[in-house]
Design a protein around this motif. Structure first.
Motif, mmCIF file in Angstrom:
data_model
loop_
_atom_site.group_PDB
_atom_site.id
_atom_site.type_symbol
_atom_site.label_atom_id
_atom_site.label_comp_id
_atom_site.label_asym_id
_atom_site.label_seq_id
_atom_site.Cartn_x
_atom_site.Cartn_y
_atom_site.Cartn_z
ATOM 1 N N TRP A 82 1.288 -0.852 0.079
ATOM 2 C CA TRP A 82 0.029 0.308 0.133
ATOM 3 C C TRP A 82 1.168 1.413 0.082
ATOM 4 O O TRP A 82 0.571 1.820 -0.628
ATOM 5 C CB TRP A 82 -0.840 0.166 1.007
ATOM 6 N N CYS A 83 1.873 1.536 0.840
ATOM 7 C CA CYS A 83 2.831 2.349 0.883
ATOM 8 C C CYS A 83 3.806 2.699 0.114
ATOM 9 O O CYS A 83 4.157 1.421 0.200
ATOM 10 C CB CYS A 83 3.280 2.355 2.332
ATOM 11 N N LYS A 84 4.051 3.557 -0.578
ATOM 12 C CA LYS A 84 4.949 3.341 -2.213
ATOM 13 C C LYS A 84 6.245 4.664 -1.780
ATOM 14 O O LYS A 84 7.301 4.360 -2.624
ATOM 15 C CB LYS A 84 4.397 4.370 -3.302
ATOM 16 N N CYS A 106 -0.833 6.776 -2.357
ATOM 17 C CA CYS A 106 -1.007 5.929 -1.541
ATOM 18 C C CYS A 106 -3.493 6.545 -1.544
ATOM 19 O O CYS A 106 -3.906 5.719 -0.970
ATOM 20 C CB CYS A 106 -1.230 5.743 0.087
ATOM 21 N N GLY A 114 -3.297 0.560 4.719
ATOM 22 C CA GLY A 114 -2.501 1.157 3.839
ATOM 23 C C GLY A 114 -2.741 2.513 4.498
ATOM 24 O O GLY A 114 -3.383 2.069 5.545
ATOM 25 N N GLY A 133 -3.981 5.396 3.455
ATOM 26 C CA GLY A 133 -4.544 5.987 2.643
ATOM 27 C C GLY A 133 -5.579 6.693 3.418
ATOM 28 O O GLY A 133 -6.098 6.525 4.771
ATOM 29 N N TYR A 175 1.541 -1.681 6.164
ATOM 30 C CA TYR A 175 3.056 -1.052 5.712
ATOM 31 C C TYR A 175 3.928 -2.515 5.566
ATOM 32 O O TYR A 175 4.649 -2.127 5.375
ATOM 33 C CB TYR A 175 3.943 0.317 6.785
#
Lengths: 340, 340, 340, 340
Positions: free
Chosen positions: B17-19, B29, B35, B37, B95
């Protein structure tokens, strides 16, 4: 040769950072240093550019027919156009190996002088560069402005003594230079200066009959302190965003500063000024003249002295055209009432 | 190691989820949970980030030379920098598997403590996590803040009793947690609390000599109720947009809240604060200190305790640089007059 | 089944114009008619959607714990949620062959009724559709609202007589329908109505004990005329941008209209309302309830009656969550002070 | 044939610069000259277009049923629609070889006349073009407007004498034409005119019973000077951005100008007006009628006289529809109270 052609010619002749964009607006260079990028998020240079675009002019062609006079006074000298070439401290590092700092300074000093304007030389970390620039300005009978960084006072006074010998058009100090990332930890250190220290510098300049200009003023409060320090002029400048992120555009703070100190000192401005129309905008908002910097690096890398002269000529023509379309016969006629 | 390097190192070590974006601004997100978001349209986290960008600072380098003092007081403790690490409730879920919640809490508590700051621990759904965090804080002589969710009073008081035993720097309650989608239908349920209930919690804290902080205040009205409840501090926070869509940015509501209650209680703020410049902005708008959360998850996944320390150091350096460029010698000197 | 799932299911089951987007915001459909597009530049539907996004709510969770009551009164009937299903005139033409108009009306009337809400039926060009809708509403003991287009008075009065026989919850007239491109040159012609003509319609409704609602009011002046005409309610609506380009968003004109006539008549609003949060915004700005239209076409094409019920349920849940996060126990408690 | 069809037909029949876009908004043509591009940054044409989009109308369909009367008075002639076709100086150069200037002028003069409107002819650099246009207008019993560029007075008076012989509906001077890049250095030179010189032109027109219109007024100050000069009308125009960059949108300066001189002279406006809705906006902001220029070049290249007539018809229909939706029976009824 117009600016787009110079920029096209510069591409391939520059280091990897500056893209010699057709419009130099801070987008492509972003936040990369070395290179012409701005600090932090890298958005201040773009903010500078865009702020001018929002300043709209009042076209009015019901008036006498005249040839616009684009000249301005700068401490007793007549500039053919209210644009001087801004200082660079290390052109090789930021723009590529094609030009040595000394040669770049010679180029812009010569070309500006021939075109009836002035170039400002930067103050790099190598003493020889300052010395070379001073020699050039002396040779040109003072047709140039020497910038000194806010080093410790001992260094400043030594550099000042050398510079005054050339009787330059003015001595400038980029008072905000301590924010330059590559000066961090440098010896001697650069840093803020008190009004007391600045007054000492101003006094030394005045003793030699040379005006002193503080570059990097971004608020009314700062402008008042500059006047208190005995400065003869200020440059409303955020150093193209290279010393501090999150600051306003110069066009946005210029009017209040010009209102406050414009009758006492010469007010210059830089940051994103790219066309003669932008010069008109700056004068209408209260500036006496402008500095333009990065595009002259592009002009030099693209076409040397010819590029510098041609770009100065282009700015003069564009300014003259705008003056004619707005009914301003001389630069004195350009005022806020000509904005929409 | 700077933040961009930590983020690069974190990529590949995190869940889907986290880039680990170079700039953590809520765009990538979006609205995905699990995640990081935000809820609903997923736009609040981005709104938080962007609101700080619009707060412009007044650069002024005509002043004494000084080494900026970035430290602040936090309930009698001196923090080296006005930034604490925000709480996470379930780092593994949001994460990725690399870190267990207990280990993550230990990591940020240790690193923050070493760096002269404090980490806040979250209150997940598993009792053991709270217990483990409390043990860590006790071991660190109270150098940490325990967050308790607004469960039913029985659960809250039990968790509180356990937490107070560690004599933490403060006890916090994220009063807005009922809006977290994954708490819907959870037992015991989390929900709003009356000023009467909050006063009971505050009293228990005060009896143990521990300050009580309400996290999730977004209006003047809410801030007044927090003060009435006996809270010693508030966090102006919208939980990064995770509890309610369509709320303002924290930077936009902070000034009015600080004006209203800033003299009575400690005012903290979170949401999109990513650089030392943002910390300066928050203090100028009235905050006493900030919480930064997601970037520390990235720092931890990328570089563990070293990442946490380095990022705290980076924030301190950036804040110090901005203070020098704006003429603020101490954090007390940072005020709204330094904004443009 | 949540809305995104219904939309996914609808794709492939719809005609070529509606894309069943995850968020129905007027972008993909643009200005195409047939289809759900807006007139002219096709930007009004998007303007409607975006205007709600700018309305920010004041989160406040320091209050009593309660189960939010999302119900509202609509002319003496209790709706479980302040959302009714908006009318469509030709679902087959605009959304595809899967549904005949009569069946669509039955579907939304049944599902809305079961969910404790009401559907509004449109007034197409084929008499049978109106008749069928009236039969359905009669079967549902009046749980529906019949819309009649502003045809010539003879046609209107005939349709009205038929409709009143079903004792619907209300009779509505979409007074702005003359702007629909596909009604141009239609016989009988639709067109503006004077307050005198509208009073005749209102009187006929009142004689039958049925409230009369004017849909398509976009100004304070228009709202005053609606009240003068004897209307019992208005819908602040620009017909989703389908009748006139260049009009404001409904959210932008709602507050002034509600201030002017909200104490005298029921004020409804439509246009870009997609979530329970948007419903909260509408009520905070002064609406008594909302109409939502296009998403129910998507819900129906994707999942029939179940889709309609589930989407109504989703709106109720989202509204309830927002009410809890903002401290509104009942819909009466939602007011402008809850906006940021 | 609607405008999108004409534009589609024009593609392939035009020179390389105009893209015959479905919506003519200045984006695709940018800053390229030759071609329809704007000067400098090329943003003024787009600014013109977008300014109209922000003018929102107040829909109101509670009123009498009427057939909207779109006609307006123009110096004693009745125009079927408040739109005249704007002048082009060199259609071949900017739009491609398919049309010679003389033929283009004949086409728009004929078609406009048949449709109950008027075309304005431009004043190119070749004398024959002016002469040919004058002959056409004479043949059409004066149904056309002759534009003369602000050449030196000798040239102007000679062209004027010729033009007056045709007894055109009006004589116009595009007072801002000196800013056209391709006129730079042209002989005789075009340039600003004093009120004294303009009064001489106006007097000559009045002696022949012909109204005199100044095109290119962008400020209240300029409008006052136009009135002082004896002009009977003005066109609020920035020449589509082709004479000066950085000027406001015409829609943004129109209201103040109309307030100042609207009772004394006829106020026309051009720049980005593309639909009947835009015409409504212009009239609501104070214009008596509009000029539309580039789209008629597209219409002509796409479909000749038929295209011109059809596009005029489309504008009339769209205006009429908007008038009906806003409750304006005649063009006199359109005022600022109909804006939102």
């Amino acid at each position: 040769m117009d600016y787009k052609e110079m920029a096209a010619a510069a591409r391939g002749n520059m280091g990897p950072w500056c893209k010699a964009c057709p419009v130099c607006n801070g987008r492509a260079c972003g936040s990369h240093m070395p290179g012409p990028g701005a600090k932090g998020t890298g958005t201040v240079a773009t903010r500078n550019y865009e702020a001018w675009q929002r300043v709209l002019v009042q076209m009015d062609t019901i008036h006498d027919r005249f040839e616009a006079d684009t000249s301005v006074d700068f401490f007793g000298r007549r500039l053919s156009v209210p644009v001087m070439i801004g200082p660079l401290g290390d052109v090789k590092l930021h723009y590529g190996d094609k030009w040595e700092m000394e040669d770049y300074n010679s180029c812009i000093l010569n070309a500006a002088s021939e075109a009836g304007s002035l170039a400002w030389t930067g103050d790099g970390m190598v003493a020889a560069i300052h010395e070379s620039a001073v020699r050039d300005i002396k040779r040109l009978c003072g047709r140039g402005v020497t910038t000194i960084k806010p080093w410790n006072m001992e260094t400043v006074m030594a550099k000042l003594e050398l510079a005054l010998d050339a009787r330059p058009a003015a001595i400038a100090m980029d008072i905000d230079a301590a924010g330059l990332p590559f000066l961090k930890g440098f010896e001697p250190p650069a840093g803020p200066k008190t009004t007391f220290e600045l007054a000492r510098i101003a006094d030394a300049c005045h003793a030699a009959g040379t005006p002193f200009v503080l570059k990097g003023v971004m608020s009314v409060r700062g402008a008042r302190k500059a006047v208190e320090s005995g400065a003869d002029g200020i440059v409303v400048s955020n150093h193209g965003g290279r010393v501090q992120d999150g600051v306003p555009a110069t066009a946005d703070v210029l009017p209040a500063i010009a209102d406050e100190v414009g009758e006492k000192v010469t007010v210059l401005v830089d940051g994103g000024i790219r066309t003669g129309l932008d010069v008109f905008r700056a004068l209408a908002l209260g500036a006496d003249a402008c500095l333009v910097c990065r595009p002259f690096a592009v002009a030099t890398y693209g076409a040397g002295e010819e590029g510098v002269r041609d770009y100065l000529g282009q700015l003069a023509r564009e300014l003259g055209d705008t003056m004619e379309m707005c009914g301003a016969e001389t630069t004195k006629d350009i005022d806020r009432a000509m904005l929409a």
